[in-house]
Design a protein around this motif. Structure first.
Motif, short mmCIF file in Angstrom:
data_model
loop_
_atom_site.label_atom_id
_atom_site.label_comp_id
_atom_site.label_asym_id
_atom_site.label_seq_id
_atom_site.Cartn_x
_atom_site.Cartn_y
_atom_site.Cartn_z
N ILE A 174 0.86 -1.18 0.00
CA ILE A 174 0.00 0.00 0.00
C ILE A 174 0.90 1.23 0.00
N LEU A 175 0.61 2.16 -0.89
CA LEU A 175 1.42 3.38 -0.98
C LEU A 175 0.68 4.55 -0.34
N ILE A 176 1.31 5.10 0.70
CA ILE A 176 0.72 6.25 1.40
C ILE A 176 1.58 7.47 1.13
N GLU A 177 0.95 8.50 0.60
CA GLU A 177 1.69 9.73 0.31
C GLU A 177 1.56 10.69 1.48
N LYS A 231 -1.51 16.34 -12.08
CA LYS A 231 -2.36 15.64 -11.11
C LYS A 231 -1.88 16.06 -9.73
N TYR A 232 -2.81 16.33 -8.84
CA TYR A 232 -2.41 16.83 -7.52
C TYR A 232 -1.63 15.79 -6.71
N LEU A 233 -0.54 16.25 -6.12
CA LEU A 233 0.21 15.40 -5.21
C LEU A 233 -0.68 15.10 -4.02
N GLY A 234 -0.60 13.88 -3.53
CA GLY A 234 -1.51 13.43 -2.49
C GLY A 234 -2.61 12.55 -3.06
N THR A 235 -2.76 12.60 -4.42
CA THR A 235 -3.77 11.74 -5.05
C THR A 235 -3.12 10.62 -5.85
N TYR A 236 -1.81 10.49 -5.74
CA TYR A 236 -1.10 9.43 -6.47
C TYR A 236 -1.11 8.10 -5.71
N GLY A 237 -1.05 8.16 -4.38
CA GLY A 237 -0.95 6.94 -3.59
C GLY A 237 -2.30 6.27 -3.39
N ASP A 238 -2.29 5.11 -2.70
CA ASP A 238 -3.55 4.48 -2.31
C ASP A 238 -4.23 5.36 -1.27
N LEU A 239 -3.39 6.00 -0.46
CA LEU A 239 -3.88 6.97 0.52
C LEU A 239 -2.96 8.19 0.45
N GLY A 240 -3.50 9.36 0.73
CA GLY A 240 -2.68 10.57 0.78
C GLY A 240 -3.09 11.38 2.00
N VAL A 241 -2.11 11.97 2.68
CA VAL A 241 -2.44 12.76 3.87
C VAL A 241 -1.84 14.16 3.78
N ILE A 278 -6.08 15.97 6.62
CA ILE A 278 -6.91 15.52 5.49
C ILE A 278 -6.42 14.15 5.06
N VAL A 279 -7.36 13.25 4.80
CA VAL A 279 -6.99 11.96 4.19
C VAL A 279 -7.69 11.84 2.85
N ILE A 280 -6.94 11.39 1.85
CA ILE A 280 -7.46 11.14 0.51
C ILE A 280 -7.35 9.64 0.26
N GLY A 281 -8.38 9.04 -0.31
CA GLY A 281 -8.27 7.62 -0.62
C GLY A 281 -9.52 7.11 -1.31
N LYS A 282 -9.50 5.81 -1.64
CA LYS A 282 -10.68 5.26 -2.32
C LYS A 282 -11.87 5.23 -1.35
N LYS A 283 -13.05 5.13 -1.94
CA LYS A 283 -14.31 5.23 -1.21
C LYS A 283 -14.36 4.34 0.04
N GLU A 284 -13.94 3.10 -0.10
CA GLU A 284 -14.02 2.15 1.03
C GLU A 284 -13.16 2.61 2.19
N TYR A 285 -11.95 3.08 1.87
CA TYR A 285 -11.06 3.57 2.94
C TYR A 285 -11.68 4.76 3.66
N ILE A 286 -12.18 5.71 2.86
CA ILE A 286 -12.67 6.98 3.44
C ILE A 286 -13.93 6.74 4.27
N LYS A 287 -14.76 5.83 3.80
CA LYS A 287 -15.98 5.50 4.54
C LYS A 287 -15.61 4.96 5.92
N LYS A 288 -14.61 4.08 5.93
CA LYS A 288 -14.18 3.50 7.20
C LYS A 288 -13.53 4.56 8.10
N ILE A 289 -12.74 5.42 7.49
CA ILE A 289 -12.07 6.48 8.27
C ILE A 289 -13.11 7.42 8.90
N LYS A 290 -14.19 7.70 8.17
CA LYS A 290 -15.21 8.61 8.71
C LYS A 290 -15.94 7.98 9.90
N ILE A 291 -16.00 6.66 9.95
CA ILE A 291 -16.58 5.99 11.11
C ILE A 291 -15.57 5.95 12.26
N LEU A 292 -14.35 5.55 11.95
CA LEU A 292 -13.32 5.42 13.00
C LEU A 292 -13.01 6.76 13.68
#
Ligand SMILES: *Cc1c(COP(=O)(O)O)cnc(C)c1O
Length: 380
Positions: free
Chosen positions: A153-156, A169-179, A195-209
């Motif tokens: 997993i690549l985290i920027e 393309k904006y930096l922070g949107t290249y990885g699987d996650l960007g902070v 701020i966290v950037i990521g695919k829908k499933e990740y962000i949904k989970k982050i908004k709950i956590l």
């Protein structure tokens, strides 16, 4: 009065004050509509969807939640640069995993070395945290390819490259996650914020956590007829709030302008240093002039110079400087006997960050450069 040049100053104006006053009168201070609107505005700015952005309390919690949703566990190790902020290593420890430190590329490229990444991947490696140091992009294509080949997993960590692009393309949107961080000394700030950037499933989970793992936000509970909720896992209070989001919204509106002012200052430093201070080297010098965020302006001092003495001298002239960073593998908590990073160890005592922020003037820059010149003349 003695002249002073701060290392950093927050840029704000009447718009922040007006928005803040309106918010206070509204009385909604905690996470609510203003935070949702700020998330939407960030998504729009980054050319991504709302479902790909979550605001959290700071970037360290953004990194912690990234580790959790990336599935980093005790048995894993995570690769990160040693020349970055300590939070990048701490977040790995929060989930019980082991940070493995990567060397810089060379004397004048202080981003993670691609070949060292390749060397340090093992069967236990789960993720790479890629920090774009000072605002200059890593070798993204190569690192992405390595991550893909090894199923990592690549985290920027895009704290320094906030709202700047690489190849359109904006930096922070290249990885699987960007902070990103919105801390007081970043290019835009809300005091604390992340701020966290990521695919829908990740962000949904982050908004709950981020909200104690409650499966409905307060807003959703207030709006729904059945205000009950459920907890399925261990949650945290890593929420952003509407006070900060309100300020953030105003800061975001001028980010391009602020980053552009930084770019001009970086170009001016480059010009002045090349002319006045030939002993001093500038890392990433070929990048300077491109449309990046110029969060820091680091320089490399000659290796016959005592950095502490220079810092003290500049201080006596009212000039604040800083060091980004003391390498993580040299911090007491992370120090391991005999662990070395060849390229970084060679230069780490000679790196220095000069003041840079949108309201710095060319006159201030001249004053800084003159002071360094004066010091070099007598002390070497
Ligand atoms: C500021 C910063 C962080 C931490 O951000 P906080 O919001 O203070 O937690 C992490 N990484 C980098 C590169 C930073 O500059």
């Amino acid at each position: 009065m003695k002249k002073t040049v701060n290392f950093f100053k927050t840029n704000y104006d009447n718009n922040e004050i007006k928005a803040f006053t309106k918010l206070v009168r509204n009385g909604n201070f905690s996470m609510g509509k203003a935070t949702i609107n700020f998330e939407k505005a960030i998504a729009k700015k980054l050319n991504i969807k709302d479902e790909n952005v979550a605001l959290v309390s700071n970037c360290t919690t953004a990194l912690h939640l990234s580790m959790i949703v990336a599935g980093v566990k005790k048995k894993h190790d995570v690769l990160c640069s040693s020349l970055t902020f300590v939070a990048d290593a701490n977040c790995v420890k929060y989930v019980g995993a082991k940070p493995k430190f990567i060397d810089i590329t060379s004397d004048l490229n202080w981003n993670m070395s691609v070949s060292d990444i390749e060397k340090k991947i093992t069967k236990n490696t789960k993720a790479i945290i890629m920090t774009h140091y000072a605002g200059y992009p890593c070798e993204i294509d190569k690192i992405k390819k390595i991550a893909k080949q090894n199923k990592l997993i690549l985290i920027e960590d895009a704290c320094h490259t906030i709202f700047s692009k690489f190849k359109n393309k904006y930096l922070g949107t290249y990885g699987d996650l960007g902070v990103f961080s919105l801390y007081g000394n970043k290019n835009i700030t809300t005091g604390e914020g992340g701020i966290v950037i990521g695919k829908k499933e990740y962000i949904k989970k982050i908004k709950i956590l981020r909200n104690h793992a409650i499966d409905k936000s307060m807003l959703e509970r207030n709006l729904s007829k059945t205000p009950t909720y459920q907890i399925h896992e261990l949650g945290y209070n890593y929420r952003m709030d509407d006070i900060r989001s309100t300020i953030g919204m105003e800061q975001l509106k001028k980010i391009d302008h602020l980053n552009n002012l930084r770019r001009k200052l970086a170009l001016n430093y480059k010009k002045l240093i090349n002319k006045e201070l030939p002993e001093i080297k500038i890392p990433f010098t070929n990048f300077i002039g491109d449309k990046f965020s110029y969060h820091l302006f680091p320089i490399l001092l000659p290796d016959n110079l005592k950095r502490d003495n220079l810092i003290e001298f500049l201080n006596s002239r009212g000039i604040q400087t800083s060091i980004h960073y003391k390498p993580i593998h040299r911090l007491k908590f992370y120090k391991r006997h005999n662990f070395k990073l060849k390229n970084l160890d060679k230069i780490s005592k000679f790196i220095l960050s000069l003041p840079i922020y949108p309201d710095l003037s060319f006159l201030d820059q001249n004053y800084v450069i003159k002071a360094i010149k004066e010091y070099l003349k007598y002390k070497i």
